[in-house]
Design an enzyme around this catalytic site. Structure first.
Site, PDB file in Angstrom:
ATOM      1  N   HIS A  64       0.780  -1.162  -0.016  1.00 46.72           N
ATOM      2  CA  HIS A  64       0.097   0.019  -0.076  1.00 46.72           C
ATOM      3  C   HIS A  64       0.842   1.239   0.029  1.00 46.72           C
ATOM      4  O   HIS A  64       0.679   2.195   0.640  1.00 46.72           O
ATOM      5  CB  HIS A  64      -0.734   0.108   1.033  1.00 46.72           C
ATOM      6  CG  HIS A  64      -1.844  -1.132   1.161  1.00 46.72           C
ATOM      7  ND1 HIS A  64      -2.983  -1.138   0.397  1.00 46.72           N
ATOM      8  CD2 HIS A  64      -1.888  -2.342   1.845  1.00 46.72           C
ATOM      9  CE1 HIS A  64      -3.548  -2.392   0.623  1.00 46.72           C
ATOM     10  NE2 HIS A  64      -2.880  -3.118   1.318  1.00 46.72           N
ATOM     11  N   TYR A 332       3.835  -4.823   9.451  1.00 44.04           N
ATOM     12  CA  TYR A 332       3.508  -3.374   9.523  1.00 44.04           C
ATOM     13  C   TYR A 332       4.621  -2.942  10.378  1.00 44.04           C
ATOM     14  O   TYR A 332       5.238  -1.667   9.889  1.00 44.04           O
ATOM     15  CB  TYR A 332       2.332  -3.115  10.146  1.00 44.04           C
ATOM     16  CG  TYR A 332       1.019  -3.369   9.352  1.00 44.04           C
ATOM     17  CD1 TYR A 332       1.026  -4.185   8.108  1.00 44.04           C
ATOM     18  CD2 TYR A 332      -0.130  -2.753   9.716  1.00 44.04           C
ATOM     19  CE1 TYR A 332      -0.122  -4.329   7.394  1.00 44.04           C
ATOM     20  CE2 TYR A 332      -1.083  -3.062   8.692  1.00 44.04           C
ATOM     21  CZ  TYR A 332      -1.247  -3.916   7.554  1.00 44.04           C
ATOM     22  OH  TYR A 332      -2.119  -4.069   6.885  1.00 44.04           O
TER      23      TYR A 332
END
EC number: 1.11.1.-
Length: 348
Positions: A64, A332
């Site tokens: 992303h 993440y």
């Protein structure tokens, strides 16, 4: 006063225990990093394969990568407070810092070339609590396990000779993992919208809501747009950044809104498999409205330094037993640490 003396054996045992504690911590650290079990899938391996797929782009998220920051607030109507004691569901307003993005690791990808889009939100609750969530504009995840996700990335990796995935490798993956067939069927017929504003974003993983009485409910949630759907157009495909352009234009005319819809599972629904959707007849609760008012380029925006870790949860929301949650959280963190060092000009 009575004095208790230790025997020589007891002293040695105590010293051994003191020495054992740091040893255990070191072993755990090595195990989590994957150094004691090289064959084990780790967050480092996940980040590496994502980077190989999307290319090396220092300073950007490993997935992303292309996105834009947004800010606004969540207006709770109090409806979800019956199943969760989280303060975000009490009637009132909560500030939000969010991010719209495209799937994949290429920050220069044309908007029209990436069919899967995402919305990430960080709710700033009272007393320093936060709720962070990442949602995607697709109905369910392609696969169920972390290992399968890794294999999918490997099978989809572009061949250096052609620049495209090897169709035989992908065919072999599908044969080994037939659970991906429903997702491929959805992707084949899906027509992306012409705007982030009209996308429905689904939290694909299940979580547990806990109410004031300690009762738990397995749930998933979605942000359902109040803006009507329009398919992507030929004109949109002339602008590599049409989604960002459209978003800025719409926000200049007024706020954009989504309803937060919580879906409550039945007792026999599986919360551990993000590749399986729940039946459409499940109870839904409209918990309130997300109102976005401003968009900012991510490099200068308030979302740039936020790690949208799905396990940053307030009291009243807890993780389910979906194995993808821990993997997402760990990956993440690795991505965040890498890109912030790169942005600061440090060397990995």
């Amino acid at each position: 006063m009575t004095t208790t003396s230790l025997t020589t054996g007891q002293k040695l045992a105590r010293l051994a225990l003191v020495g054992l504690i740091p040893l255990v911590l070191i072993v755990l650290f090595l195990w989590v990093g994957g150094w004691l079990t090289p064959q084990r899938l780790t967050s480092d391996k996940l980040i590496t394969v994502l980077q190989q797929s999307g290319g090396e782009h220092p300073g950007y998220r490993r997935n992303h990568a292309k996105g834009i920051c947004v800010t606004g607030s969540f207006l709770s109507n109090g409806n979800a407070s019956t199943i969760s004691r989280a303060s975000v569901f009490a009637p009132g307003e909560t500030p939000v810092v969010g991010r719209f993005a495209l799937a994949g690791g290429n920050p220069g990808a044309p908007d029209y070339a990436v069919p899967v889009r995402s919305m990430a939100l960080a709710f700033q609750l009272p007393d320093g609590e936060q709720w962070r969530t990442g949602m995607n504009a697709m109905p369910f995840f392609p696969i169920s396990s972390v290992e399968d996700f890794y294999e999918l990335q490997v099978a989809s990796m572009p061949d250096p000779k052609t620049g495209k995935p090897d169709p035989e490798k992908f065919k072999a993956f599908v044969a080994k993992h037939p659970q991906i067939v429903p997702f491929l069927a959805w992707a084949k017929q899906n027509v992306p919208s012409s705007s982030w504003a009209s996308d429905r974003f689904n939290g694909l993983n299940a979580f547990r809501f806990i109410n004031q009485s300690g009762e738990t409910h397995l749930v998933r949630w979605s942000m359902v747009p109040q803006t009507g759907y329009q398919p992507i157009t030929a004109e949109d495909k002339n602008d590599a950044n049409f989604l960002q352009t459209d978003l800025q234009q719409r926000l200049a005319q007024g706020p954009l809104k989504w309803d937060l819809i919580v879906t409550v599972a039945h007792a026999d629904d599986d919360g551990s498999d993000a590749a399986k959707s729940w039946p459409a007849d499940r109870q839904t609760i409209n918990a309130g409205t997300l109102v976005l008012t401003k968009a900012t380029a991510q490099a200068q925006g308030p979302c740039n330094d936020i790690n949208y870790d799905p396990l940053i949860l307030p009291d009243g929301i807890a993780a389910s037993d979906d194995p993808l949650l821990n993997a997402r959280s760990s990956a993440y963190a690795k991505s965040y640490n890498a890109r912030t060092r790169e942005q600061a000009g440090e060397h990995l």
